[in-house]
Design a protein around this motif. Sequence first.
Motif, PDB file in Angstrom:
ATOM      1  N   GLU A 165      53.963   7.234  18.946  1.00  0.00           N
ATOM      2  CA  GLU A 165      53.542   6.174  18.034  1.00  0.00           C
ATOM      3  C   GLU A 165      54.231   4.880  18.460  1.00  0.00           C
ATOM      4  OE1 GLU A 165      51.291   6.289  15.495  1.00  0.00           O
ATOM      5  OE2 GLU A 165      50.905   8.359  16.109  1.00  0.00           O
ATOM      6  N   LEU A 166      53.455   3.883  18.823  1.00  0.00           N
ATOM      7  CA  LEU A 166      54.015   2.584  19.180  1.00  0.00           C
ATOM      8  C   LEU A 166      54.503   1.886  17.927  1.00  0.00           C
ATOM      9  CD1 LEU A 166      51.387   1.316  21.781  1.00  0.00           C
ATOM     10  CD2 LEU A 166      53.447   2.673  22.181  1.00  0.00           C
ATOM     11  N   THR A 167      55.509   1.044  18.089  1.00  0.00           N
ATOM     12  CA  THR A 167      56.064   0.343  16.939  1.00  0.00           C
ATOM     13  C   THR A 167      56.023  -1.162  17.085  1.00  0.00           C
ATOM     14  OG1 THR A 167      58.288   0.426  17.863  1.00  0.00           O
ATOM     15  CG2 THR A 167      57.633   2.239  16.410  1.00  0.00           C
ATOM     16  N   GLN A 168      55.917  -1.681  18.297  1.00  0.00           N
ATOM     17  CA  GLN A 168      56.037  -3.122  18.493  1.00  0.00           C
ATOM     18  C   GLN A 168      54.806  -3.700  19.173  1.00  0.00           C
ATOM     19  OE1 GLN A 168      59.708  -3.757  20.605  1.00  0.00           O
ATOM     20  NE2 GLN A 168      60.830  -3.903  18.702  1.00  0.00           N
ATOM     21  N   LYS A 169      53.735  -3.763  18.464  1.00  0.00           N
ATOM     22  CA  LYS A 169      52.544  -4.418  19.001  1.00  0.00           C
ATOM     23  C   LYS A 169      52.453  -5.802  18.385  1.00  0.00           C
ATOM     24  CE  LYS A 169      50.190  -2.139  21.937  1.00  0.00           C
ATOM     25  NZ  LYS A 169      50.316  -2.536  23.310  1.00  0.00           N
ATOM     26  N   GLY A 170      52.138  -6.796  19.203  1.00  0.00           N
ATOM     27  CA  GLY A 170      52.075  -8.166  18.731  1.00  0.00           C
ATOM     28  C   GLY A 170      50.697  -8.569  18.243  1.00  0.00           C
ATOM     29  N   ASP A 171      49.811  -7.627  18.082  1.00  0.00           N
ATOM     30  CA  ASP A 171      48.466  -7.979  17.618  1.00  0.00           C
ATOM     31  C   ASP A 171      48.162  -7.207  16.343  1.00  0.00           C
ATOM     32  OD1 ASP A 171      48.040  -5.411  18.524  1.00  0.00           O
ATOM     33  OD2 ASP A 171      47.029  -6.029  20.348  1.00  0.00           O
ATOM     34  N   ASP A 172      46.909  -7.154  15.965  1.00  0.00           N
ATOM     35  CA  ASP A 172      46.528  -6.554  14.697  1.00  0.00           C
ATOM     36  C   ASP A 172      46.069  -5.101  14.806  1.00  0.00           C
ATOM     37  OD1 ASP A 172      47.063  -8.911  13.335  1.00  0.00           O
ATOM     38  OD2 ASP A 172      45.073  -9.708  13.782  1.00  0.00           O
ATOM     39  N   GLU A 173      46.394  -4.426  15.878  1.00  0.00           N
ATOM     40  CA  GLU A 173      45.989  -3.027  15.986  1.00  0.00           C
ATOM     41  C   GLU A 173      46.668  -2.214  14.898  1.00  0.00           C
ATOM     42  OE1 GLU A 173      46.199  -1.122  19.836  1.00  0.00           O
ATOM     43  OE2 GLU A 173      45.714  -3.006  20.824  1.00  0.00           O
ATOM     44  N   THR A 174      45.916  -1.323  14.297  1.00  0.00           N
ATOM     45  CA  THR A 174      46.494  -0.451  13.275  1.00  0.00           C
ATOM     46  C   THR A 174      46.628   0.970  13.790  1.00  0.00           C
ATOM     47  OG1 THR A 174      44.298  -0.063  12.354  1.00  0.00           O
ATOM     48  CG2 THR A 174      45.622  -1.820  11.358  1.00  0.00           C
ATOM     49  N   ASP A 175      45.852   1.343  14.790  1.00  0.00           N
ATOM     50  CA  ASP A 175      45.917   2.686  15.378  1.00  0.00           C
ATOM     51  C   ASP A 175      46.854   2.627  16.572  1.00  0.00           C
ATOM     52  OD1 ASP A 175      45.578   5.160  16.490  1.00  0.00           O
ATOM     53  OD2 ASP A 175      43.420   4.980  16.801  1.00  0.00           O
ATOM     54  N   LEU A 176      48.112   2.967  16.367  1.00  0.00           N
ATOM     55  CA  LEU A 176      49.132   2.836  17.399  1.00  0.00           C
ATOM     56  C   LEU A 176      49.505   4.156  18.059  1.00  0.00           C
ATOM     57  CD1 LEU A 176      51.390   0.160  15.687  1.00  0.00           C
ATOM     58  CD2 LEU A 176      49.590  -0.159  17.395  1.00  0.00           C
ATOM     59  N   THR A 177      48.686   5.178  17.873  1.00  0.00           N
ATOM     60  CA  THR A 177      48.932   6.445  18.559  1.00  0.00           C
ATOM     61  C   THR A 177      48.515   6.302  20.014  1.00  0.00           C
ATOM     62  OG1 THR A 177      48.550   7.702  16.539  1.00  0.00           O
ATOM     63  CG2 THR A 177      48.395   8.914  18.618  1.00  0.00           C
ATOM     64  N   ARG A 178      49.365   6.748  20.902  1.00  0.00           N
ATOM     65  CA  ARG A 178      49.075   6.753  22.327  1.00  0.00           C
ATOM     66  C   ARG A 178      49.469   8.113  22.899  1.00  0.00           C
ATOM     67  NH1 ARG A 178      46.992   2.953  20.521  1.00  0.00           N
ATOM     68  NH2 ARG A 178      47.117   0.778  21.150  1.00  0.00           N
ATOM     69  N   ILE A 179      48.934   8.422  24.054  1.00  0.00           N
ATOM     70  CA  ILE A 179      49.335   9.623  24.785  1.00  0.00           C
ATOM     71  C   ILE A 179      50.202   9.159  25.949  1.00  0.00           C
ATOM     72  CG2 ILE A 179      48.580  11.675  26.046  1.00  0.00           C
ATOM     73  CD1 ILE A 179      47.705  11.675  23.116  1.00  0.00           C
ATOM     74  N   ALA A 180      51.406   9.692  26.023  1.00  0.00           N
ATOM     75  CA  ALA A 180      52.337   9.333  27.093  1.00  0.00           C
ATOM     76  C   ALA A 180      52.100  10.229  28.304  1.00  0.00           C
ATOM     77  CB  ALA A 180      53.772   9.494  26.609  1.00  0.00           C
ATOM     78  N   TYR A 181      52.173   9.617  29.476  1.00  0.00           N
ATOM     79  CA  TYR A 181      52.017  10.301  30.748  1.00  0.00           C
ATOM     80  C   TYR A 181      53.170   9.934  31.657  1.00  0.00           C
ATOM     81  CZ  TYR A 181      47.121  11.264  29.552  1.00  0.00           C
ATOM     82  OH  TYR A 181      45.977  11.712  28.959  1.00  0.00           O
ATOM     83  N   GLU A 182      53.460  10.815  32.597  1.00  0.00           N
ATOM     84  CA  GLU A 182      54.492  10.523  33.587  1.00  0.00           C
ATOM     85  C   GLU A 182      54.138  11.252  34.880  1.00  0.00           C
ATOM     86  OE1 GLU A 182      59.333  10.060  33.805  1.00  0.00           O
ATOM     87  OE2 GLU A 182      58.510  11.513  32.415  1.00  0.00           O
ATOM     88  N   LYS A 183      54.487  10.620  35.989  1.00  0.00           N
ATOM     89  CA  LYS A 183      54.275  11.229  37.307  1.00  0.00           C
ATOM     90  C   LYS A 183      55.531  11.050  38.125  1.00  0.00           C
ATOM     91  CE  LYS A 183      51.372  11.193  41.403  1.00  0.00           C
ATOM     92  NZ  LYS A 183      50.179  10.634  42.078  1.00  0.00           N
ATOM     93  N   LEU A 184      56.010  12.146  38.693  1.00  0.00           N
ATOM     94  CA  LEU A 184      57.161  12.065  39.586  1.00  0.00           C
ATOM     95  C   LEU A 184      56.705  11.477  40.914  1.00  0.00           C
ATOM     96  CD1 LEU A 184      58.760  15.564  38.904  1.00  0.00           C
ATOM     97  CD2 LEU A 184      59.367  13.360  37.875  1.00  0.00           C
ATOM     98  N   VAL A 185      57.527  10.584  41.460  1.00  0.00           N
ATOM     99  CA  VAL A 185      57.186   9.970  42.741  1.00  0.00           C
ATOM    100  C   VAL A 185      58.182  10.323  43.838  1.00  0.00           C
ATOM    101  CG1 VAL A 185      55.880   8.083  41.706  1.00  0.00           C
ATOM    102  CG2 VAL A 185      58.321   7.775  42.155  1.00  0.00           C
ATOM    103  N   THR A 186      59.236  11.073  43.485  1.00  0.00           N
ATOM    104  CA  THR A 186      60.198  11.553  44.471  1.00  0.00           C
ATOM    105  C   THR A 186      60.474  13.018  44.189  1.00  0.00           C
ATOM    106  OG1 THR A 186      62.221  11.182  43.227  1.00  0.00           O
ATOM    107  CG2 THR A 186      61.348   9.296  44.424  1.00  0.00           C
ATOM    108  N   LYS A 187      61.197  13.634  45.083  1.00  0.00           N
ATOM    109  CA  LYS A 187      61.550  15.042  44.906  1.00  0.00           C
ATOM    110  C   LYS A 187      62.928  15.191  44.249  1.00  0.00           C
ATOM    111  CE  LYS A 187      58.891  16.340  48.911  1.00  0.00           C
ATOM    112  NZ  LYS A 187      58.897  16.867  50.269  1.00  0.00           N
ATOM    113  N   CYS A 188      63.489  14.087  43.763  1.00  0.00           N
ATOM    114  CA  CYS A 188      64.861  14.109  43.255  1.00  0.00           C
ATOM    115  C   CYS A 188      64.967  14.246  41.744  1.00  0.00           C
ATOM    116  CB  CYS A 188      65.580  12.830  43.670  1.00  0.00           C
ATOM    117  SG  CYS A 188      65.641  12.584  45.449  1.00  0.00           S
ATOM    118  N   ALA A 189      63.842  14.318  41.047  1.00  0.00           N
ATOM    119  CA  ALA A 189      63.876  14.377  39.593  1.00  0.00           C
ATOM    120  C   ALA A 189      64.279  15.755  39.112  1.00  0.00           C
ATOM    121  CB  ALA A 189      62.520  13.984  39.018  1.00  0.00           C
ATOM    122  N   LYS A 190      64.699  15.796  37.846  1.00  0.00           N
ATOM    123  CA  LYS A 190      65.122  17.078  37.283  1.00  0.00           C
ATOM    124  C   LYS A 190      63.964  18.019  37.087  1.00  0.00           C
ATOM    125  CE  LYS A 190      64.798  15.760  32.451  1.00  0.00           C
ATOM    126  NZ  LYS A 190      65.437  15.621  31.200  1.00  0.00           N
TER     127      LYS A 190
END
Length: 190
Positions: A165-190
């Motif tokens: 859930e986003l908390t700091q939008k500077g516009d009038d959006e009321t639907d602040l649910t987002r899906i978070a994604y991540e991609k590893l770009v190195t072999k050093c991550a946990k």
Amino acid sequence: MASMLQVRPARAEEAERVAEILEDGKRTIAQFGIEQWQHGYPNIESVKADIATGSCYVAEDADGALVGTLALLSGIDPEYCRARIAWLTDNPCEQDGEAPYLAIHRSATAAEALGRGVMGAMFTAAEQIARDRGALSIRIDTHPGNRAMRGFLAKQGFCEIAPIELTQKGDDETDLTRIAYEKLVTKCAK
């Protein structure tokens, strides 16, 4: 077309064109019937701020036309810090701490270049920039209803992490649910 693109930092005099590309992105998102980006953000002020910090990148085609944009941000993203979810990399929240990731925000393709691999080329470049800077991953979020972006992220190898859930939008959006994604770009991550 993607192989003929140059991805580079945007210049100050290109702010208006970057804003036009983001407007194309807004129209594309509107087709899904969701509020994301439909109330003024992103705008010329956010573009100028991204350019000023060196965070705004553009895709330039062989003719010199700008056909895509994204903001690639370093540092701790406050929204991602607040999201108490199981990221693939550490999630430091200290303001002076270093984040092990870069974050993509405000990405769009010009309407005339849709379907030509522009965003794929931009994300590939962003991954190389992240590796060059020693980042372990790239993070991004999108609206649950943005089917095109969610499919694109899966195709690009991003892992769907969790809703946030986003908390700091500077516009009038009321639907602040987002899906978070991540991609590893190195072999050093946990």
